[in-house]
Each structure stands twice: as structure tokens, then as C-alpha cells.
Write a protein that holds these residues in place. Structure first.
Motif, PDB file in Angstrom:
ATOM      1  N   ALA A   1      -6.754   0.954  -0.838  1.00  0.00           N
ATOM      2  CA  ALA A   1      -7.787   0.643   0.803  1.00  0.00           C
ATOM      3  C   ALA A   1      -6.424   1.917   1.953  1.00  0.00           C
ATOM      4  O   ALA A   1      -5.203   1.616   1.714  1.00  0.00           O
TER       5      ALA A   1
ATOM      6  N   ILE B   1      -3.826  -2.728   3.373  1.00  0.00           N
ATOM      7  CA  ILE B   1      -4.334  -0.845   3.871  1.00  0.00           C
ATOM      8  C   ILE B   1      -2.687  -0.502   3.410  1.00  0.00           C
ATOM      9  O   ILE B   1      -2.206  -0.786   4.232  1.00  0.00           O
TER      10      ILE B   1
ATOM     11  N   HIS C   1      -0.665   3.146   4.635  1.00  0.00           N
ATOM     12  CA  HIS C   1      -0.884   3.847   5.979  1.00  0.00           C
ATOM     13  C   HIS C   1      -0.533   5.351   5.127  1.00  0.00           C
ATOM     14  O   HIS C   1       1.075   5.106   4.915  1.00  0.00           O
TER      15      HIS C   1
ATOM     16  N   ARG D   1     -16.845  -7.587  -2.295  1.00  0.00           N
ATOM     17  CA  ARG D   1     -16.136  -6.837  -2.698  1.00  0.00           C
ATOM     18  C   ARG D   1     -14.862  -5.894  -1.128  1.00  0.00           C
ATOM     19  O   ARG D   1     -14.330  -5.790  -1.791  1.00  0.00           O
ATOM     20  N   SER D   2     -14.182  -6.514  -0.395  1.00  0.00           N
ATOM     21  CA  SER D   2     -13.579  -6.835   0.314  1.00  0.00           C
ATOM     22  C   SER D   2     -13.655  -8.292   0.633  1.00  0.00           C
ATOM     23  O   SER D   2     -14.208  -8.906   1.199  1.00  0.00           O
TER      24      SER D   2
ATOM     25  N   SER E   1      -2.460  -6.120   9.741  1.00  0.00           N
ATOM     26  CA  SER E   1      -1.927  -6.837  11.064  1.00  0.00           C
ATOM     27  C   SER E   1      -1.322  -7.446  11.007  1.00  0.00           C
ATOM     28  O   SER E   1      -0.899  -8.406  10.017  1.00  0.00           O
TER      29      SER E   1
ATOM     30  N   GLY F   1     -10.748  -9.994   2.145  1.00  0.00           N
ATOM     31  CA  GLY F   1     -10.797 -10.569   3.777  1.00  0.00           C
ATOM     32  C   GLY F   1     -12.401 -10.431   4.525  1.00  0.00           C
ATOM     33  O   GLY F   1     -11.823 -11.270   5.617  1.00  0.00           O
TER      34      GLY F   1
HETATM   35  O1  TXA Z   1      -6.250  -1.295  11.813  1.00  0.00           O
HETATM   36  C1  TXA Z   1      -6.327  -1.392  10.968  1.00  0.00           C
HETATM   37  O2  TXA Z   1      -6.796  -1.644   9.593  1.00  0.00           O
HETATM   38  C2  TXA Z   1      -5.173  -2.570  10.788  1.00  0.00           C
HETATM   39  C3  TXA Z   1      -3.914  -1.567  11.272  1.00  0.00           C
HETATM   40  C4  TXA Z   1      -2.419  -2.349  10.923  1.00  0.00           C
HETATM   41  O3  TXA Z   1      -4.146  -0.924  10.684  1.00  0.00           O
HETATM   42  N1  TXA Z   1      -5.244  -3.046  10.118  1.00  0.00           N
HETATM   43  C5  TXA Z   1      -5.602  -4.156   8.912  1.00  0.00           C
HETATM   44  O4  TXA Z   1      -5.533  -4.886   7.812  1.00  0.00           O
HETATM   45  O5  TXA Z   1      -6.406  -4.281   9.398  1.00  0.00           O
HETATM   46  P1  TXA Z   1      -5.752  -5.728   7.608  1.00  0.00           P
HETATM   47  O6  TXA Z   1      -4.380  -6.328   6.134  1.00  0.00           O
HETATM   48  O7  TXA Z   1      -5.494  -7.305   8.585  1.00  0.00           O
HETATM   49  O8  TXA Z   1      -7.120  -5.805   7.440  1.00  0.00           O
HETATM   50  C6  TXA Z   1      -7.461  -4.730   5.674  1.00  0.00           C
HETATM   51  C7  TXA Z   1      -8.887  -5.156   5.568  1.00  0.00           C
HETATM   52  C8  TXA Z   1      -8.878  -6.756   4.448  1.00  0.00           C
HETATM   53  O9  TXA Z   1     -10.264  -7.276   5.315  1.00  0.00           O
HETATM   54  C9  TXA Z   1      -9.305  -6.354   3.267  1.00  0.00           C
HETATM   55  O10 TXA Z   1      -9.827  -6.837   2.709  1.00  0.00           O
HETATM   56  C10 TXA Z   1      -9.797  -5.023   3.148  1.00  0.00           C
HETATM   57  O11 TXA Z   1      -8.580  -4.659   4.030  1.00  0.00           O
HETATM   58  N2  TXA Z   1      -9.722  -4.418   1.998  1.00  0.00           N
HETATM   59  C11 TXA Z   1      -7.479  -3.810   1.978  1.00  0.00           C
HETATM   60  N3  TXA Z   1      -7.887  -2.932   1.057  1.00  0.00           N
HETATM   61  C12 TXA Z   1      -9.367  -2.948  -0.062  1.00  0.00           C
HETATM   62  C13 TXA Z   1      -9.727  -2.902  -0.917  1.00  0.00           C
HETATM   63  N4  TXA Z   1      -8.805  -2.089  -2.224  1.00  0.00           N
HETATM   64  N5  TXA Z   1     -11.149  -3.179  -1.324  1.00  0.00           N
HETATM   65  C14 TXA Z   1     -11.750  -3.674  -0.713  1.00  0.00           C
HETATM   66  N6  TXA Z   1     -11.046  -4.146   0.869  1.00  0.00           N
HETATM   67  C15 TXA Z   1      -9.869  -4.004   0.782  1.00  0.00           C
END
Ligand code: TXA
Ligand code: MG
Length: 331
Positions: A117, A63, A65, A222-223, A141, A225
Motif C-alpha cells: 500500500a 502503508i 509513505h 483482501r485488507s 495510525s 484491517g
Molecule cells: O491516513 C492514513 O492512511 C494513515 C496515515 C498515518 O497515513 N495511516 C493508516 O494506516 O491509517 P493503518 O495501518 O492504520 O491502516 C492501513 C490500512 C489497514 O486497514 C491495512 O489492512 C490496509 O490499510 N493495508 C495496508 N497494506 C495493505 C495491502 N498491501 N493490501 C490491502 N490492504 C492493506
């Protein structure tokens, strides 16, 4: 070892952390959801350091910010009306939107994908850090990949502390679980991850029903994670629906009455057996979210054999909590 700064209510001096971000180093910082591990999103080498520090699969995008809507718009190839409407209403705050990325965004951030994102954090320290560093900050995170997210600096793994140039300690995160991730490229928009802003509220703002959440077992996901075991402590987590016998699950797991068991119960006043640990969880989704990861971190540190969790009701207001508990229970 990381430099540390503790921030209180006043405007903190974030010169050191902001400079570290500009120099391609990693910074742990508080947000209104969980702690993030941040790097300059425009610097591929810095972004790679995040993946290394977390042991995160290169296929899982980060993500980004941003300080405001203007900065977000430069990172997307287009800015649909849905994005304008939602960001005006919910930013700064725990809403992450997914849009087609512009050429400014390195592939390292998006795991080679065509979308990015974006989120503008609703925590004064996080916002100040993004503003002062002058660049968008990629931040997952601040946990090792797959493990529980940190909601306090005390939860940070030593590997994360060692990898960071700075740790900005803002005390406990108020929200306690991650942001809601909404895909605005699909038609209609779709929830990719339930989170702190309820899907129902986002759906009402858009005039559509978003409560069903992410489809399971999509191929390709699609995501990325979403399909992994995630948000999990080291001890096994067993889920029981409310009103069923929490001890039946122990038999199924070949555990017995002398096992070291922690129960997280919403409705039960006393421990079901001469055990061990009973944690009364709040009967309210916001309060439950705020304490969930801290409770699991504490229990995990004491090395229980199993954590038995009474599932909150299967209603939309509990979607995000049920989602995190389900992922925590996958082994
Ligand atoms: O609350 C939050 O979102 C925290 C704080 C630090 O901002 N960040 C967070 O990031 O939870 P992370 O990386 O732990 O989780 C991000 C999620 C993951 O499931 C990832 O696959 C998804 O967002 N994601 C990121 N970019 C994406 C994209 N371009 N398309 C689809 N999913 C995406
Ligand atoms: Mg995470």
C-alpha cells in the motif's frame, strides 16, 4: 521517553526525526489525515518495532509513505495507467493505492503479502520528513491496535510515546479520518477502505463506479484491517438511525436514565433525557470527519457508560464516516 518538536508554519528543523528514521527508530508525525507512527520501510527490524509498539497483529500490513511518484514506482513491480492517472491527480493527498510489491519492500511491511500500500502524504511536515530521511516510511495510525486514531499529540497513548524516539507535533490534523485505500490489482479497481477522498470522486476519475466499497466477510480478507473491530473508543458505542428514538437503544443495552450517556447528534437540538452530554455534530461530512476522533477521545477520557451516535444519512458522501462509526460500535 521521546524527544519532542513542535512545528509551526515555517520550514521546521527535522534533522533529529529524519536521522532517527534512518537509524531504525520510531517517529510520530502529523499527516493531513491522522498522526502516523513511522519507521524506515526498508528496515525489517524497524518495521517490527511498529507492530510491537501498537500491539498490531502481524497479519495486518502497513502503508508505505513516499515522497513522490518516482519513489513509489520503485516499490511496485509495475505501474499501471490507473496508478499514473490517480497519483498525478490526487498526490500528495489522502489516497493509498495497493499494487504488487517489488523486491525492495520487506515482507514485514506487507505482512508477507504480495502487494504493498503506497501513499504520498499531503502534509508539508510529513512530506519533508519522508524527503529528509531519504527512505520510504512505513506508518500506520499512531494508536494502539484497534483503538481510535490520534488526530492530536494529546491523543497519544503512553505506550506509543514511550516507544517513539521523536514526536513531531504539528497541531490538529486537518482531515481527521484516514486515507482512502484503493486496490489497483483487482479488475476493476476496488475500494478497500473508505476514507478522506470520496469514492465517488475516485470513481469519476477512473470512469467506473466505486461507491459500493469493500465487500464484507471475504475469506481471506483482501485488507486484513477491514474485518476487525477498529477505530473504537473504550466505551461502548451504540448507533441509531436518524429519526428513531435514541433512548430505545439504552433499554436494549440494559442501561437506564441515570446512566452516564453521551449523545452525538446531527439533527437533535436538545438532549433526549436529563442527561448528561449532548454533542451537536456538523451536518457536513468534511467537518464531521475533522472533529469525530477528537470528540470520541474527549468523551472516552471522561468514562461514559455509552456513546449513542445518530448515524448520518446512508449516502455516498457519508460512506467513510458511517464505516468508522460502524467499526467503532463492534465489540
Ligand atoms: O491516513 C492514513 O492512511 C494513515 C496515515 C498515518 O497515513 N495511516 C493508516 O494506516 O491509517 P493503518 O495501518 O492504520 O491502516 C492501513 C490500512 C489497514 O486497514 C491495512 O489492512 C490496509 O490499510 N493495508 C495496508 N497494506 C495493505 C495491502 N498491501 N493490501 C490491502 N490492504 C492493506
Ligand atoms: Mg489504523
Amino acid at each position: 521517553m521521546a524527544n519532542r518538536i513542535t512545528v509551526d508554519g515555517t520550514t521546521p528543523d527535522l534533522d533529529g526525526p529524519a536521522e532517527a528514521i534512518r537509524n531504525g527508530q520510531l517517529v510520530v508525525f502529523p499527516t493531513e489525515t491522522v498522526y502516523g507512527l513511522g519507521a524506515n520501510a526498508l528496515d525489517s527490524a524497524a518495521v517490527q518495532r511498529i507492530f510491537q509498539a501498537k500491539g498490531r497483529p502481524a497479519s495486518n500490513p502497513l502503508i508505505v509513505h513516499v515522497a513522490d511518484i518516482d519513489q513509489a514506482r520503485r516499490l511496485a513491480v509495475h505501474w499501471p495507467e490507473t496508478a499514473q492517472l490517480l497519483t498525478e491527480r490526487f498526490w500528495p493527498g489522502p489516497l493509498t493505492i495497493v499494487l504488487r510489491k517489488s523486491s525492495y519492500v520487506p515482507n514485514a511491511v506487507t505482512a508477507g503479502g504480495a502487494t504493498v500500500a503506497l501513499r504520498c502524504p499531503g502534509h508539508s511536515v510529513a512530506l519533508q520528513l519522508v524527503r529528509e530521511s531519504g527512505v520510504p516510511i512505513a506508518a500506520p495510525s499512531a494508536n494502539l491496535s484497534g483503538y481510535l486514531s490520534p488526530t492530536q499529540v494529546a491523543h497519544l497513548a503512553p505506550e506509543i510515546v514511550a516507544a517513539a524516539a521523536w514526536i513531531v507535533d504539528g497541531g490538529p490534523c486537518h482531515g481527521g479520518i484516514e486515507s482512502t485505500v484503493l486496490d489497483l490489482e483487482s479488475n476493476p479497481p476496488a475500494i478497500l477502505r473508505h476514507g478522506l477522498i470520496r469514492s465517488k470522486v475516485l470513481g469519476e476519475a477512473l470512469g467506473i463506479d466505486l461507491q459500493h466499497g469493500p465487500p464484507r466477510n471475504e475469506d481471506p480478507p483482501r485488507s486484513p484491517g477491514l474485518l476487525l473491530r477498529h477505530y473504537a473508543p473504550s466505551c461502548p458505542v451504540a448507533l441509531v438511525e436518524s429519526g428513531t428514538d435514541p433512548d430505545a437503544v439504552l433499554d436494549r443495552m440494559s442501561l437506564h436514565r441515570y446512566s452516564k450517556v453521551a449523545y452525538l447528534m446531527v439533527h437533535r437540538a436538545e438532549a433526549p433525557q436529563p442527561a448528561i452530554r449532548l454533542v451537536a455534530m456538523p451536518d457536513n461530512p468534511e467537518l464531521y470527519a475533522r472533529v469525530l476522533y477528537d470528540t470520541l477521545h474527549q468523551i472516552d477520557a471522561e468514562r461514559f457508560d455509552v456513546i449513542v451516535v445518530e448515524m448520518p444519512p446512508d449516502t455516498s458522501e457519508w460512506n467513510a464516516i458511517r464505516d468508522r462509526l460502524q467499526r467503532a460500535s463492534i465489540r
